[in-house]
Design a protein around this motif. Sequence first.
Motif, PDB file in Angstrom:
ATOM      1  N   PRO A 109     101.301   0.701 107.888  1.00  9.83           N
ATOM      2  CA  PRO A 109     101.512  -0.752 107.753  1.00  9.83           C
ATOM      3  C   PRO A 109     100.998  -1.517 108.959  1.00  9.83           C
ATOM      4  N   VAL A 113      97.272  -1.657 108.768  1.00  8.85           N
ATOM      5  CA  VAL A 113      96.815  -2.603 107.756  1.00  8.85           C
ATOM      6  C   VAL A 113      96.975  -4.028 108.282  1.00  8.85           C
ATOM      7  N   LEU A 114      98.136  -4.275 108.875  1.00 10.17           N
ATOM      8  CA  LEU A 114      98.388  -5.610 109.418  1.00 10.17           C
ATOM      9  C   LEU A 114      97.345  -5.967 110.468  1.00 10.17           C
ATOM     10  N   LEU A 127      94.046  -6.658 108.892  1.00  3.18           N
ATOM     11  CA  LEU A 127      93.975  -7.934 108.178  1.00  3.18           C
ATOM     12  C   LEU A 127      93.904  -9.113 109.139  1.00  3.18           C
ATOM     13  N   ARG A 128      94.574  -8.964 110.261  1.00  5.98           N
ATOM     14  CA  ARG A 128      94.579 -10.077 111.215  1.00  5.98           C
ATOM     15  C   ARG A 128      93.722  -9.723 112.418  1.00  5.98           C
ATOM     16  N   LYS A 147      94.890   3.191 114.514  1.00  9.30           N
ATOM     17  CA  LYS A 147      93.500   2.941 114.852  1.00  9.30           C
ATOM     18  C   LYS A 147      92.597   3.197 113.643  1.00  9.30           C
ATOM     19  N   ARG A 181      93.274   0.609 110.877  1.00 11.39           N
ATOM     20  CA  ARG A 181      92.765  -0.702 111.239  1.00 11.39           C
ATOM     21  C   ARG A 181      91.260  -0.755 111.053  1.00 11.39           C
ATOM     22  N   GLU A 238      86.630  -2.378 105.221  1.00 13.08           N
ATOM     23  CA  GLU A 238      86.761  -2.705 103.802  1.00 13.08           C
ATOM     24  C   GLU A 238      86.731  -4.212 103.569  1.00 13.08           C
ATOM     25  N   LEU A 239      87.427  -4.933 104.443  1.00 11.91           N
ATOM     26  CA  LEU A 239      87.465  -6.387 104.280  1.00 11.91           C
ATOM     27  C   LEU A 239      86.077  -6.985 104.347  1.00 11.91           C
ATOM     28  N   LEU A 250      94.198  -7.099  97.766  1.00 10.69           N
ATOM     29  CA  LEU A 250      94.683  -6.343  98.920  1.00 10.69           C
ATOM     30  C   LEU A 250      94.974  -4.902  98.537  1.00 10.69           C
ATOM     31  N   VAL A 261      91.103  -3.490  98.804  1.00  8.72           N
ATOM     32  CA  VAL A 261      91.015  -3.186 100.233  1.00  8.72           C
ATOM     33  C   VAL A 261      91.649  -1.830 100.537  1.00  8.72           C
TER      34      VAL A 261
END
Lengths: 509, 354, 634, 282
Positions: B146, B149-150, B153-154, B227, B230, B236-237, B256, B260
């Motif tokens: 998680p 992923v977070l 995404l950010r 790592k 991320r 992927e994004l 998502l 992703v």
Amino acid sequence: SPQRKDDGADGTAARGTDTPVDKLTLALPSSLSSLDISREAGILNYLVAALVQESLLAVSPTGELEPGLATSWKQPDAKTYVYTLRSGATFSDGAEVTTDDVIASIEAARAEGSALAYAWANVASVKATGDREITIRLKTADAAFAWTPTPGTLLISSKAFLAENKGKVGTAKTLLLGTGAYKVTSFVPDDHVQLERNGDWWGDTPSVRTLKLSFIPDAGTRLVAMKSGSVDGALNLPSDEARSWESTAEVTYTGDRSVVALAFDTAKAPFDDVHVRRAFAYAADRSGMVRGILHGKAEVASTLVSPQMWGALLDESKVKRGYAALPAFDHSIKAAKAELAKSRHKDGFSLDLSYPNSGPQLGKAALALADALKELGITLKVKEVTLEQWIADLVPGKKPLQFLWYFPVTGDPAELTDSYLASAASATNLPHYENSDVDDALARAKTETGKAERGRLLLGALQDAAPDLPYLPLWWAQTATALAKEYVLEEPGAFALVGPWATRVKKTA
Amino acid sequence: MTAELPATGAPFGGRPVPVPRLRERLGTALPWRYVARRLAGTAALLAVLSVAVFALVRLAPGDPARTLLGARSATPDALAAVRARYRLDEPLAAQYGHWLLDAVHGDLGVSIRTGADVTAVLGDRFALTVQLVLLGFAVALLVGLPLGVLAGLRARRASDRVAQSLGVVALSTPAFAGGLLLIYVFSLLLGWFPAYGTGDGGAGDRLLHLILPAVTLGLAVTGVLLKLTRAAVIRELDREHVTFARARGVPTRTVLTRYVLRGTVVPVTTGIGLVLAYLLAGTVMVEQVYALPGLGQLLVSSVTFRDVPVVQAEALLIAALICLANLVTDLLHPLADPRLRPAPTAPHRAKRQA
Amino acid sequence: MAQLSEATDPGRTDAGERGPLLDVRGLRVIATAGPGAPVTLLDGVDLRVGPGESVAVVGESGSGKSLTTRAVVGLLPEGTAVAGGSVRLGGEEVLHLPERARHALRGRRVTLLMQDPFTMLHPQLTCGRQIADGLRPDLPALAAATGRRARSAARRAEVAARLAEVGLGPETADRYPHELSGGMRQRVAAAAALAGDPELLIADEPTTALDAANQQAVLDLLRGLQRDRGMGLVLITHDLRVAFSSCDRVYVLYAGSVLEQGRSADLGKNPQHPYTQGLLLAEPSVRERYERLPVIPGSVPAPGGRGPGCPFADRCAHAAPVCRTTPARLWPEEPDGRQNACVRAADLGDRPAAPRLRATTLPQERTSAPTDDTPALRFQGVHRVFGSGAQRHTAVRDVSLSVARGRVTALVGESGSGKTTLARIAVGLETFSAGAVEVGGVPLAPGRRPAGAARAALAARTQIVFQDPYSSLNPLRNVGATLREALSAAGRLDATGRRARAGQAAALVAELLGQVGLPGHYADRRPGVLSGGERQRVAVARALAVRPELLICDEAVAALDVSVQAQLLNLLADLRRTEGFAVLFITHDLGVVRQIADDVAVMYRGELVERGPAAEVLDRPRHAWTRRMLAAAD
Amino acid sequence: MTTDTLTEAPGRRRRRRFSPLTLVCAAVALLLAVAAIAGQWIFPDYGAQDLLTGAAMPGGAHLLGTDELGRDIAQMVVAGARSTLAGAALVALGSMVIGNVLGLAAGYLGGLTDVLVRRWADLLLALPALLVTLVVAGIGGGGYLLAVAVLVVLTSPGDVRLVRSAVLEQRHRAYVEAAETLGLSRTTVMVRHIWPNVLPVVVANTMLNFAGAIVALSSLSFLGLGVLPGAPDWGRMLAENRTLLYDNPSAALAPALAIVVSAVVLNLLGDRLFEIFSDRRS
Ligand SMILES: Nc1ncnc2c1ncn2[C@@H]1O[C@H](COP(=O)(O)OP(=O)(O)OP(=O)(O)O)[C@@H](O)[C@H]1O
Ligand SMILES: Nc1ncnc2c1ncn2[C@@H]1O[C@H](COP(=O)(O)OP(=O)(O)OP(=O)(O)O)[C@@H](O)[C@H]1O
Ligand SMILES: [Mg+2]
Ligand SMILES: [Mg+2]
């Protein structure tokens, strides 16, 4: 917090009540790989084995021989010992102890590969000479043999058990079988040993029903375990750690009779020169070591035999006086330099010193010595080796300079003097030391049956050897035992942990 | 238009292609040939590792017979017995053969130190270490994925930097240091968890005892997973198919999870073998700190005391575990990514030959 | 395809009472990251699309086509941001909508179809799944179904219907994208894009990644869908032919600004902005060969390097001082719906229409090749097989071809037909399985790459220029170093002594740069700061350093913009004349073939199917593929 | 985690090349380098003993107190940078060299070389480095250098893979093939053209390896398998002093912090470099 007096042998220690204790958990600083002391003869192994198994004789907390599985013993001549077995003593599996069991146990201890074999080397025969009578005959007279059939060098198991589990005694599967106050219920190497009170024991019923000894190798974890109440105490706390326990537990320090010394090989350069040995003696800051490395929880040693070892032979004042006569070699770099200048190795030299990884305090002492020797132009390279490796190297002639770290298993000074000073003891006399006066005194002590006279002879031998400096005694160590405030170990003394110590753990009054 | 030309690569490739149904698809995702190849590969890897493990006894300086005797007195009789037991006088290949055969039959020899059967010694500890590793893995997954992923995404925002820094700190903290800190806080100050050991209650108690060690063990791996995840999420994004999905109004949540995250499965699982190696290595420290009787502690003490048969057996066990993990990820990949499926009838090629 | 534009119903181009589907006004997009930020990328773009209208946006690479579309759907790439203007979808201003509301419009109001069918679809999801994901949940067919199974069945049926709409069978739903050909993928992508039944479809170069046959089919499909559904279509392309033939109106974008806009027919016949004119002129024609291709000098200015005035001013033959100060903004619509951004439009209004400027055609040489000595390159029965076992694939089958000295031979063929493989064999980068290859008399051995002396001999005779300008130069070495290395490899630096050598090298480098039309100070530049055309010039200079007998150009101009492509084609023609080397020119553009080639060889699926003098092949094609390509190029 | 993150309009952020964090990291790394190179000159008598002081709390002449032999902890930590970092640097550099040589060879030459190198790397990559080092160095008779050597070998496959894939990425670029067409030798192409373009990622990865090696080596010294007793080494100090909870906790905390901080700093720098280089490439 109030700290118990350093030496609890004077009997002022607290007494406990007989309130039953359901379960007591104590921490041990490292794991056991085997419960069998003839395979792994470490002090921690003794702590467990002595609760489960007994010997013919026992050792009292004050260091006297007492009846064990033998109710009485006699010595008809200098080479013969006769023991009468206790009747009605049973193993924890219910079988009664017979002479066959005793003989099988002695044979197991004598067998090749046993860590105890050295103690039985002088035995000519072991026979059952009666229904409940065992006779042991020696090859040569040895007064110190009286201590051999004690828990330090003999623990009795049943013949059937030994035969069935040959080579595998003391593993997690086979455990141990004995007659002692406790029986082992589970053993998980690297985790714990759990013991259960043996209801059929011939002695008084102990207060503690279940005793768990947890192996917690990490010092920090160990302390947190105590503080969080997961354990009720710890045995054999390393000296540097003990102080941090004092806020949560009662910590008792008792001399454990062990000695740490440096052994010089007097047969080889550079230590064939007494001036070099003296230079080392002056260079080693022994009181500094005791204060800094051992946090004061030890005593600067003046000879190999610690004062507590004389209990059965000489009274305290005589020992004190005798030890006062030993040369002191107070730390002085100047004196060390002067001695070295007198030697054939004025310009210094370089050599190695190994210490066992289980004794970090030895390593630190070595580093302190190396630091001091640097000023004399002597380079001492300190190396860490495994305990097994160190033991394997502990043979005369292997290395010019070695640590001797010895835990006596008996209460007889001859255990040390005979092994380490007699020129005949070729397997253990690390310095290749040869002094006819010393040899003579030791030989006479072997056949001497009078206690006081033996004591005088042995003390004399030590005094004769001291100026020659075959060994540089560093310190006599103390062991730290920590118990939560609601528990107490009665009669803590130099021999407190040799016998069934857990029977004396009580609820505080 | 130009009807005389066969429809090359043309969209209207008239011939209908029989399309397998879902169940058959699953079957074709892992054809036996592929599985067999992977199995063979794993066996080969294991063979190489077993040779290395066997060679350990030769690595120790000095006579192997003495090594195998340990600190016991090396009388000629004892040496001869050891030579016979381990067939040290036979050629190396034969020794290896016997050793491997015995090992396969579960006979891993006898511990030098305790005289106990190595198989039995390992057996007891194996379960604990597996539990510890699995729990540690779970912790790493629950925290690392998680957070990864977070962070992905950010990417490059404050929350990403924070997550990344936490990951780096976790990665940089040796287990012994992290473990002591956790014990201090969670068992001493807060008293939430026991400080050491396995507990002697039932499964619940065991679990309670293993939580702190698992967290300690999982921490470093969390850093690694974070790592990996991320990076995979960022990659992927950036993919066109994600933009396309968003551009045609596919619900954000679906984008998502299905677009992703789906794409990160393969790169992340590729790291699982690595993660397992990390975890196994971590047990050495963690078991030491938490006084757990697992394989890690056994390895350290066996190495310290040169208990070669135990070390060999354990090394073999770990090698087998790692091979197994690699096999599992290898077999999972084609399930996760259809492109990795061995396609005997890739239409692209098939058409060219038609 | 010209008939397509005639089919347009003029009434539909009106905005109607609902207002235009898309109305972009004065859109400004800036780059927020990177050195010198913020940099203006789009400078006041206007774009309008009415319901049912199809609009093309053309422009050279980097002109901002993709950014415009991304800004419309609200998916600008990282590091860029809208800095002004307005975007209205169906009359609603969307730029200031919160992201959630904006997302709700995607798929319904507007959808983006992107360029690359190979990356646009998720490789791990079946095609059906991806189409279904975009379906509106409130579709009557779906909303009616209750229960898991019913819903799933309804969805399958709907997906099958959508696939049928793009000409694919229902079985495609269960396939993964990698199991489909490029054209099929683009169809699936179209179906997915249309799943939400958008009012406006923006297709960003939907055919660029496809080969010619598929390009046409996909364009036809999109046009058909647009008409059937009556939706708006924005087709982004850099191909003028495509734009004019398939859309109602065309916007010409240049360096972030719209320069001209109008109906396809008007714009194609009578471009008014100098840039549009130049662009149309630079396009090589497949029908006629010119003495020289008219070129637009210079190259597209990079973002940040544009002045305050018209971005085209620096390259414009008609530029006046006013051009450099007045920003390019579309003038109000003329009666025929045209708009022009040229400030001097009124002054230039009566110039002759552009296509007539190219009247100076050159008769195609019909003479056959001089057969004096050994050809520069000779293939005899060459085979190349890749892979083994089940994966065996013959890329080149029994090809015999020779390139005569001093002549230009064009090698054309569809994608994957083996052109590059042949070229690489000739320069020793690839092996061949069987047959004989001779380069300038040097025979190559089959099965292995030349080494040692053979390699040196080969290197001295032939050089190659590759397609991708961005990887053709080592990014870490400056132009001078790259050229010096080539000179030294060719043994042309023979002066003794460090200094003398350095002097000689500098002189030769300057000479080479001069030959390819670059100033001498470019020797100090790193490739990173060069434009694509400049890089290809350096790559040509590097090849020239060896003084080869044969220059192979593998689609060397394909990645360049039309205006730059024309410059490079002229340069190659000049160099060939002065240096006298032979050229093997690989391309898929028959217009380029007409401009440059003496001979043509056509490859089809690994085989050489047609060859002969260029004029003959282009005027009287025999093979079906050639015929089809010529038809498509018209 | 919310799904909003996806839908947020991108492109608002401005990125600075060096964040304050990166600058701090660089500064700390510099300090570490100074300590490693000059630490033992700055404090020439870092190992000076004072048994009478013994383990003492921080204060007075000793910033971080002393250990049981009365050695100054602060000085030991600074002087210990060399032992800890040098070994780790050796691991990182050794692995980089192996990685470059094998990765270049495998990626550029291809064929059998590639197959062999890849198999080898796959094999080693599957092994838990710390365990193998523990076993090999332990059974093989300890020794710091042996441990370092084993770690070099076990770290290298990561580098090999990285270099190989970077080379593969470059290998078919037009500039490489152009250089080949010019008749330059394979070694020249490999060393002069491909390698410099691959180097940045390798350097970034070396930082990460460096950090990993610090943790691994200090774990080994913690277990007693590293340097000689008494040597100033962070792992060793931590192991030797961790029982001084009562007398001087900083004796253990300081080296532990030194390990963690240097690993963190190097990891962050490595990550940052990776980011910069991959940005530059795209
Ligand atoms: N994320 C970004 N950050 C900075 N500049 C960008 C970014 N994306 C695009 N640009 C710049 O914006 C300009 C326009 O790019 P865009 O992709 O819209 O061009 P295009 O007309 O689509 O070209 P092509 O035909 O090559 O697709 C280019 O100069 C490009 O360098
Ligand atoms: N190294 C290789 N391994 C396997 N197959 C290859 C290899 N190189 C080329 N091919 C195959 O050989 C065929 C011919 O490829 P080639 O690149 O020569 O085509 P092309 O005519 O140049 O196509 P394009 O116009 O797309 O450049 C293709 O099917 C391609 O997949
Ligand atoms: Mg674009
Ligand atoms: Mg090609």
